[in-house]
Design a protein around this motif. Structure first.
Motif, mmCIF file in Angstrom:
data_model
loop_
_atom_site.group_PDB
_atom_site.id
_atom_site.type_symbol
_atom_site.label_atom_id
_atom_site.label_comp_id
_atom_site.label_asym_id
_atom_site.label_seq_id
_atom_site.Cartn_x
_atom_site.Cartn_y
_atom_site.Cartn_z
ATOM 1 N N ALA A 227 0.856 -1.185 0.000
ATOM 2 C CA ALA A 227 0.000 0.000 0.000
ATOM 3 C C ALA A 227 0.893 1.236 0.000
ATOM 4 O O ALA A 227 1.709 1.414 0.896
ATOM 5 C CB ALA A 227 -0.917 0.000 1.202
ATOM 6 N N GLU A 228 0.751 2.069 -1.013
ATOM 7 C CA GLU A 228 1.540 3.291 -1.124
ATOM 8 C C GLU A 228 0.607 4.487 -1.017
ATOM 9 O O GLU A 228 -0.496 4.471 -1.539
ATOM 10 C CB GLU A 228 2.273 3.340 -2.465
ATOM 11 C CG GLU A 228 3.266 2.227 -2.659
ATOM 12 C CD GLU A 228 3.901 2.267 -4.033
ATOM 13 O OE1 GLU A 228 3.354 2.928 -4.939
ATOM 14 O OE2 GLU A 228 4.940 1.629 -4.199
ATOM 15 N N THR A 229 1.055 5.533 -0.331
ATOM 16 C CA THR A 229 0.259 6.746 -0.227
ATOM 17 C C THR A 229 0.744 7.746 -1.263
ATOM 18 O O THR A 229 1.932 7.848 -1.536
ATOM 19 C CB THR A 229 0.359 7.372 1.176
ATOM 20 O OG1 THR A 229 1.729 7.630 1.466
ATOM 21 C CG2 THR A 229 -0.218 6.458 2.224
ATOM 22 N N ARG A 230 -0.189 8.443 -1.834
ATOM 23 C CA ARG A 230 0.135 9.452 -2.848
ATOM 24 C C ARG A 230 -0.256 10.811 -2.304
ATOM 25 O O ARG A 230 -1.373 11.015 -1.844
ATOM 26 C CB ARG A 230 -0.626 9.163 -4.131
ATOM 27 C CG ARG A 230 -0.217 7.843 -4.754
ATOM 28 C CD ARG A 230 -1.010 7.550 -5.985
ATOM 29 N NE ARG A 230 -0.786 8.589 -6.993
ATOM 30 C CZ ARG A 230 -1.486 8.710 -8.082
ATOM 31 N NH1 ARG A 230 -2.458 7.885 -8.330
ATOM 32 N NH2 ARG A 230 -1.231 9.664 -8.945
ATOM 33 N N ARG A 231 0.671 11.746 -2.372
ATOM 34 C CA ARG A 231 0.388 13.102 -1.923
ATOM 35 C C ARG A 231 -0.254 13.891 -3.051
ATOM 36 O O ARG A 231 -0.151 13.538 -4.212
ATOM 37 C CB ARG A 231 1.670 13.795 -1.494
ATOM 38 C CG ARG A 231 2.355 13.101 -0.354
ATOM 39 C CD ARG A 231 3.558 13.848 0.116
ATOM 40 N NE ARG A 231 4.284 14.478 -0.977
ATOM 41 C CZ ARG A 231 5.173 15.443 -0.826
ATOM 42 N NH1 ARG A 231 5.446 15.878 0.364
ATOM 43 N NH2 ARG A 231 5.792 15.959 -1.854
ATOM 44 N N ARG A 232 -0.885 14.970 -2.667
ATOM 45 C CA ARG A 232 -1.464 15.866 -3.661
ATOM 46 C C ARG A 232 -0.368 16.737 -4.235
ATOM 47 O O ARG A 232 0.550 17.145 -3.544
ATOM 48 C CB ARG A 232 -2.523 16.735 -3.020
ATOM 49 C CG ARG A 232 -3.667 15.932 -2.469
ATOM 50 C CD ARG A 232 -4.832 16.825 -2.181
ATOM 51 N NE ARG A 232 -5.843 16.133 -1.441
ATOM 52 C CZ ARG A 232 -6.681 15.252 -1.952
ATOM 53 N NH1 ARG A 232 -6.627 14.955 -3.198
ATOM 54 N NH2 ARG A 232 -7.597 14.668 -1.207
ATOM 55 N N GLY A 233 -0.486 17.047 -5.500
ATOM 56 C CA GLY A 233 0.492 17.908 -6.153
ATOM 57 C C GLY A 233 0.265 19.371 -5.803
ATOM 58 O O GLY A 233 -0.796 19.774 -5.327
ATOM 59 N N CYS A 234 1.274 20.185 -6.052
ATOM 60 C CA CYS A 234 1.174 21.605 -5.691
ATOM 61 C C CYS A 234 0.128 22.314 -6.550
ATOM 62 O O CYS A 234 -0.546 23.239 -6.079
ATOM 63 C CB CYS A 234 2.532 22.273 -5.801
ATOM 64 S SG CYS A 234 3.253 22.217 -7.434
#
Length: 70
Positions: free
Chosen positions: A17-24
């Motif tokens: 399970a990988e978490t993805r951050r929101r882009g700028c």
């Protein structure tokens, strides 16, 4: 399944399970949309929702430690 680096057949497949951050740019868009009353509340809800989790499958060679996406 065979390892591309060492040629070993001792390979194990794992789900990670990988978490993805929101882009700028996404955050900037949400901030701009906050100034529009109705759409702003929806944007605020989406911004506060947090990080997204994605499950990916990886094959890991037990001999040399090489890892690749399946």
């Amino acid at each position: 399944m065979q390892c591309g680096r060492c040629g070993s057949l001792n390979v194990q497949v794992q789900a990670v399970a990988e978490t993805r951050r929101r882009g700028c740019f996404t955050v900037l868009l949400y901030i701009i949309l906050l100034f529009i009353p109705i759409v702003g509340w929806i944007a605020l809800f989406c911004l506060l929702r947090g990080q997204r989790s994605v499950t990916r499958g990886y094959a890991v060679c037990q001999t040399c430690g090489n890892r690749w996406r399946v």
